[in-house]
Structure formats: structure tokens, C-alpha cells
Design a protein around this motif. Structure first.
Motif, PDB file in Angstrom:
ATOM      1  N   SER A  71       0.840  -1.193   0.000  1.00  0.00           N
ATOM      2  CA  SER A  71       0.000   0.000   0.000  1.00  0.00           C
ATOM      3  C   SER A  71       0.877   1.245   0.000  1.00  0.00           C
ATOM      4  O   SER A  71       2.092   1.158   0.232  1.00  0.00           O
ATOM      5  CB  SER A  71      -0.897   0.039   1.253  1.00  0.00           C
ATOM      6  OG  SER A  71      -0.090   0.090   2.431  1.00  0.00           O
ATOM      7  N   GLY A  72       0.252   2.401  -0.213  1.00  0.00           N
ATOM      8  CA  GLY A  72       0.965   3.662  -0.055  1.00  0.00           C
ATOM      9  C   GLY A  72       1.360   3.874   1.388  1.00  0.00           C
ATOM     10  O   GLY A  72       2.431   4.421   1.690  1.00  0.00           O
ATOM     11  N   THR A  73       0.518   3.437   2.310  1.00  0.00           N
ATOM     12  CA  THR A  73       0.818   3.549   3.739  1.00  0.00           C
ATOM     13  C   THR A  73       2.083   2.778   4.090  1.00  0.00           C
ATOM     14  O   THR A  73       2.951   3.281   4.812  1.00  0.00           O
ATOM     15  CB  THR A  73      -0.361   3.025   4.584  1.00  0.00           C
ATOM     16  OG1 THR A  73      -1.485   3.890   4.402  1.00  0.00           O
ATOM     17  CG2 THR A  73      -0.008   2.970   6.064  1.00  0.00           C
ATOM     18  N   MET A  78       7.773   2.526   5.400  1.00  0.00           N
ATOM     19  CA  MET A  78       9.093   2.025   5.061  1.00  0.00           C
ATOM     20  C   MET A  78      10.104   3.172   4.964  1.00  0.00           C
ATOM     21  O   MET A  78      11.227   3.071   5.467  1.00  0.00           O
ATOM     22  CB  MET A  78       9.034   1.264   3.737  1.00  0.00           C
ATOM     23  CG  MET A  78      10.384   0.736   3.265  1.00  0.00           C
ATOM     24  SD  MET A  78      10.295  -0.067   1.640  1.00  0.00           S
ATOM     25  CE  MET A  78       9.524  -1.621   2.109  1.00  0.00           C
ATOM     26  N   ALA A  79       9.689   4.261   4.324  1.00  0.00           N
ATOM     27  CA  ALA A  79      10.581   5.400   4.144  1.00  0.00           C
ATOM     28  C   ALA A  79      10.875   6.109   5.463  1.00  0.00           C
ATOM     29  O   ALA A  79      12.039   6.368   5.804  1.00  0.00           O
ATOM     30  CB  ALA A  79       9.974   6.385   3.150  1.00  0.00           C
ATOM     31  N   ALA A 103      -0.701   8.229   7.485  1.00  0.00           N
ATOM     32  CA  ALA A 103       0.309   7.197   7.241  1.00  0.00           C
ATOM     33  C   ALA A 103       1.703   7.714   7.592  1.00  0.00           C
ATOM     34  O   ALA A 103       2.574   6.952   8.012  1.00  0.00           O
ATOM     35  CB  ALA A 103       0.278   6.760   5.780  1.00  0.00           C
ATOM     36  N   VAL A 104       1.908   8.999   7.414  1.00  0.00           N
ATOM     37  CA  VAL A 104       3.182   9.633   7.764  1.00  0.00           C
ATOM     38  C   VAL A 104       3.164  10.124   9.214  1.00  0.00           C
ATOM     39  O   VAL A 104       4.099   9.861   9.979  1.00  0.00           O
ATOM     40  CB  VAL A 104       3.487  10.794   6.796  1.00  0.00           C
ATOM     41  CG1 VAL A 104       4.660  11.643   7.300  1.00  0.00           C
ATOM     42  CG2 VAL A 104       3.801  10.246   5.404  1.00  0.00           C
ATOM     43  N   THR A 176       9.139  12.221   0.203  1.00  0.00           N
ATOM     44  CA  THR A 176       7.873  12.885  -0.088  1.00  0.00           C
ATOM     45  C   THR A 176       6.791  11.848  -0.383  1.00  0.00           C
ATOM     46  O   THR A 176       7.010  10.892  -1.125  1.00  0.00           O
ATOM     47  CB  THR A 176       7.990  13.890  -1.259  1.00  0.00           C
ATOM     48  OG1 THR A 176       6.772  14.622  -1.378  1.00  0.00           O
ATOM     49  CG2 THR A 176       8.285  13.205  -2.588  1.00  0.00           C
ATOM     50  N   ASP A 177       5.648  12.035   0.248  1.00  0.00           N
ATOM     51  CA  ASP A 177       4.463  11.210   0.005  1.00  0.00           C
ATOM     52  C   ASP A 177       3.772  11.793  -1.226  1.00  0.00           C
ATOM     53  O   ASP A 177       3.138  12.839  -1.150  1.00  0.00           O
ATOM     54  CB  ASP A 177       3.564  11.275   1.237  1.00  0.00           C
ATOM     55  CG  ASP A 177       2.216  10.591   1.042  1.00  0.00           C
ATOM     56  OD1 ASP A 177       1.947  10.108  -0.072  1.00  0.00           O
ATOM     57  OD2 ASP A 177       1.428  10.559   2.001  1.00  0.00           O
ATOM     58  N   ALA A 178       3.920  11.112  -2.359  1.00  0.00           N
ATOM     59  CA  ALA A 178       3.341  11.594  -3.616  1.00  0.00           C
ATOM     60  C   ALA A 178       2.100  10.799  -4.012  1.00  0.00           C
ATOM     61  O   ALA A 178       1.683  10.829  -5.171  1.00  0.00           O
ATOM     62  CB  ALA A 178       4.385  11.529  -4.730  1.00  0.00           C
ATOM     63  N   VAL A 179       1.511  10.094  -3.052  1.00  0.00           N
ATOM     64  CA  VAL A 179       0.369   9.226  -3.344  1.00  0.00           C
ATOM     65  C   VAL A 179      -0.768  10.000  -4.006  1.00  0.00           C
ATOM     66  O   VAL A 179      -1.379   9.529  -4.969  1.00  0.00           O
ATOM     67  CB  VAL A 179      -0.120   8.524  -2.056  1.00  0.00           C
ATOM     68  CG1 VAL A 179      -1.477   7.869  -2.269  1.00  0.00           C
ATOM     69  CG2 VAL A 179       0.905   7.488  -1.602  1.00  0.00           C
ATOM     70  N   GLN A 180      -1.075  11.201  -3.524  1.00  0.00           N
ATOM     71  CA  GLN A 180      -2.194  11.956  -4.074  1.00  0.00           C
ATOM     72  C   GLN A 180      -1.808  12.711  -5.344  1.00  0.00           C
ATOM     73  O   GLN A 180      -2.638  12.894  -6.239  1.00  0.00           O
ATOM     74  CB  GLN A 180      -2.744  12.930  -3.033  1.00  0.00           C
ATOM     75  CG  GLN A 180      -4.166  13.377  -3.283  1.00  0.00           C
ATOM     76  CD  GLN A 180      -5.159  12.220  -3.317  1.00  0.00           C
ATOM     77  OE1 GLN A 180      -5.821  11.970  -4.322  1.00  0.00           O
ATOM     78  NE2 GLN A 180      -5.263  11.491  -2.213  1.00  0.00           N
TER      79      GLN A 180
END
Length: 382
Positions: A71-73, A78-79, A103-104, A176-180
Motif C-alpha cells: 500500500s501507499g501507507t 518504510m521510508a 500514514a506519515v 515525499t508522500d506523492a500518493v495523491q
């Protein structure tokens, strides 16, 4: 034709027919374990690697830099957690923003329980992090920062280039969370000064249960899942072959029309706003007026409340959302909107509409008109 209108694509998107077709053989015919060396396993492995190449090519990466996750989460975890634990010998101070996805945020809160110190950067009324605030937060023991690319609730695009360049000069790991943002904006990791980037399949008409983390080869991570050598030893567990194939197919489709998608979403957004203006209802768009994800439209309707609006919209056949979590049957105020300091009334009446590839101008115009009727009914003097 359904009278219902789905405007919650920031939450999840419908699986594209081509994606379903591409996945189908991997449920039954090509079922081998991709870690097996026989022909059944090699067939599955080939499919996984083709999908990896597809995703890598789309974001300007090399295939070996892509780690598939569940998942993105998981990619975010992991990061953030893996990066902090692997580099804690250099320091235990971390930086993120107050408007990150949970998630972050929850990953950082977990690290605080392990003895790390976290600075949560404030944002302005548009939801944007200021680079000066980041600079002031830097300490000699700062080892990692995570700032999202585009906000999932209000759509504000953060100044990733400036933030990343500054952090690179300081020798600080940057995720960076680029999920969206993935799916609305072209992303090239060779041009972005980032070290790790998270994406997810179900935001781009792929299947749920598949995400990915891109990381530079020199980045040192502590594995979050152990028990096998899959994903080059970075993520144990037999790969979700069908899901990964679906992710690859979704990216292939996305690659062909990413520019057109962004333009289409912007047109749908403008259509909705135009209808509301013509209806002469009171509303306020939340987020940055210029730097925003085109598929996300967060708007407050003064005199209404989020829960009543969402229920009324659902009864009218319109799927939208708040940015809030449902707890014990009641909606909590969005942490993003509260961090933007826009005021309780504005935060309590906020609705997020988000567009996808299946939405048409006609249905969005119809949904906007129904929304205006609902607002007029709810704000009519008793």
C-alpha cells in the motif's frame, strides 16, 4: 446510465477495464511464486519486472530503485521508520509537517515512542509549508524530513523543489508522500531533489493493496518486513503478482494521458465553481489559490455542517467526503484544516470533491447544481 455521481476519487478510483483484463491471468493461469526458479515462477517474475520497468520509466527512475509494497501507507512507513532507524547513529531529530497523511504522521508518532524527537512544521492559511520555517527547524542532529507532494484533503502542492534543495545542501534525507499527486501531475525523480517517494496503485485506477517506494540507490533503510529476500532484500513477503501487474497496466494507461487528465480535472473543477457562483450560494475554496492538485476541490459552505452535507449529498446520489476520520459515530474536525487556522466554522462546513477519469462535465454540472440546492435548503431561514 447511473444517476449517481462518484466524486471521491481522492479516496480511491475504480479499476480501469484494461487493468482488470491485464490482471486476470495472474489469478489462475500464471500463478507461480516469482521467487521460484522453475518456468511457473519465471513467468510470474517476468510480469513483476515488466511492471517495475513501467513504473520506473514513468517517474524517470531505474527499475532497481523501485520497491513494491502492500500500500501507499506501507511505502510511507518504510521510508519514514526505515530511514530513521537506519540512520539514527547520526542523530535522532526528524521533521515533518502538521498536514501530512496519517500514514506519515502516525509513523513519526511511533518513532517518538522510540526516543526520536520530531518537529511538526506549521502551515499557512493555504496549507503550505514555508521553507523559512523548515530552515529554522534544522538541528545538527536532524537526519530525515518528510513533506508531502500534494495534500490529499485540500490539494495544496508543497514547494518540494525548494525544500528538497535546501535539505540536500544540509545532507538530510528527504522523503515525499506523492500518493495523491501521482496521477494528476507529471513526476520525474531525476529532476526532483528527493531521496524517497511513495505512490499507490488504487489512486490511479489500479487495484487496492499495491503501493511502491522509489529510493535512490545510496539510501540506507532498515527493513520493516523480514523473513525473505524479496524486493532485493528490502521487503520480505511473496509479491502480489496480480496486483503488481495491475499497477503496471494502470501506469501504462496513465503515461499515455497524464497531461490530458490534469487539464480535464481542472475543467471539471472550474465547472463546479462556476455553477455555484451562478447559483449565488455562499462558499469558500480551501487550499492554495494557484498551487493545487487539479482533481481535488475542498470547499466550505457557511451555515452548513459537514456531516449533514455529506448525508444530504449521499441521499442525492453524490459521493463526496470530508477529510475527517469517523470516530464513535461522529466526524472529527480535519487536522489539515485546523492546522491551516481557517476558523472552526469554515472547518466544520468543509466538503472534499475529487474528480476521476470517468467523470464528465455534464454529471459534474448536475452534481454541482444539486449541491447548490442542498446548501440553499440547509441555510434557508426557519
Amino acid at each position: 446510465m447511473s444517476s449517481r455521481v462518484y466524486l471521491d476519487n481522492a479516496a480511491t478510483t475504480p479499476v480501469h477495464p484494461q487493468v482488470k483484463e491485464a490482471m486476470q491471468p495472474y489469478w489462475s493461469d500464471i500463478f507461480g511464486n516469482p521467487s521460484s526458479i522453475h518456468s511457473f515462477g519465471r513467468e510470474a517474475r517476468k510480469a513483476v519486472e515488466q511492471a517495475r520497468e513501467e513504473l520506473a520509466g514513468f517517474i524517470g527512475a531505474s527499475a532497481g530503485e523501485i520497491v513494491f509494497t502492500g500500500s501507499g501507507t506501507e511505502a510511507d512507513n518504510m521510508a519514514v521508520i526505515g530511514g530513521a532507524l537506519a540512520n539514527q547513529a547520526r542523530g535522532k531529530h526528524l521533521i515533518t509537517s502538521q498536514v501530512e497523511h496519517h500514514a506519515v504522521l502516525h509513523a513519526f508518532q511511533y518513532l517518538e515512542e522510540l526516543g526520536f524527537e520530531v518537529t511538526y512544521l506549521p502551515v499557512d492559511q493555504t496549507g503550505m509549508v514555508r521553507v523559512e520555517e523548515l530552515a529554522r527547524a534544522i538541528r545538527p542532529d536532524t537526519i530525515l524530513a518528510s513533506i508531502m507532494y500534494g495534500n490529499n484533503e485540500v490539494g495544496t502542492i508543497q514547494p518540494i523543489e525548494e525544500i528538497g534543495q535546501f535539505l540536500r545542501e544540509q545532507g538530510i534525507l528527504f522523503h515525499t508522500d506523492a500518493v495523491q499527486a501521482f496521477g494528476s501531475l507529471p513526476i520525474n525523480v531525476r529532476e526532483l531533489p528527493v531521496d524517497m517517494l511513495s505512490v499507490s496503485a488504487h489512486k490511479v485506477n489500479g487495484p487496492k493493496g499495491v503501493g511502491a517506494l522509489w529510493l535512490k540507490p545510496e539510501v540506507n533503510l532498515s527493513s520493516r518486513l523480514v523473513g525473505g529476500a524479496q524486493e532485493r532484500g528490502r521487503r520480505a513477503g511473496t509479491e502480489n503478482v496480480a496486483g503488481i501487474v495491475g499497477f503496471g497496466e494502470a501506469v501504462k494507461i496513465l503515461r499515455a494521458d497524464i497531461t490530458q487528465r490534469g487539464a480535464k480535472y481542472l475543467e471539471l473543477r472550474e465547472t463546479m465553481i462556476r455553477v455555484w457562483r451562478e447559483s449565488e450560494i455562499s462558499f469558500r475554496v480551501n487550499g492554495h489559490p494557484e498551487r493545487f492538485l487539479p482533481h481535488v476541490l475542498n470547499v466550505s459552505f457557511p451555515g452548513t455542517d459537514t456531516e449533514t452535507m455529506l448525508l444530504s449529498l449521499d441521499l442525492a446520489g453524490i459521493a463526496a467526503s470530508s477529510g475527517s476520520a469517523c470516530t464513535a459515530g461522529s466526524l472529527e474536525l480535519s487536522h489539515v484544516l485546523l492546522s491551516m487556522c481557517i476558523g472552526d466554522e469554515q472547518a466544520r462546513s468543509a466538503i472534499r470533491f475529487s474528480f476521476g477519469i470517468d467523470n464528465t462535465p455534464e454529471e459534474v454540472e448536475r452534481a454541482a447544481a444539486k449541491t447548490a440546492d442542498i446548501v440553499k435548503r440547509l441555510t434557508r431561514p426557519q
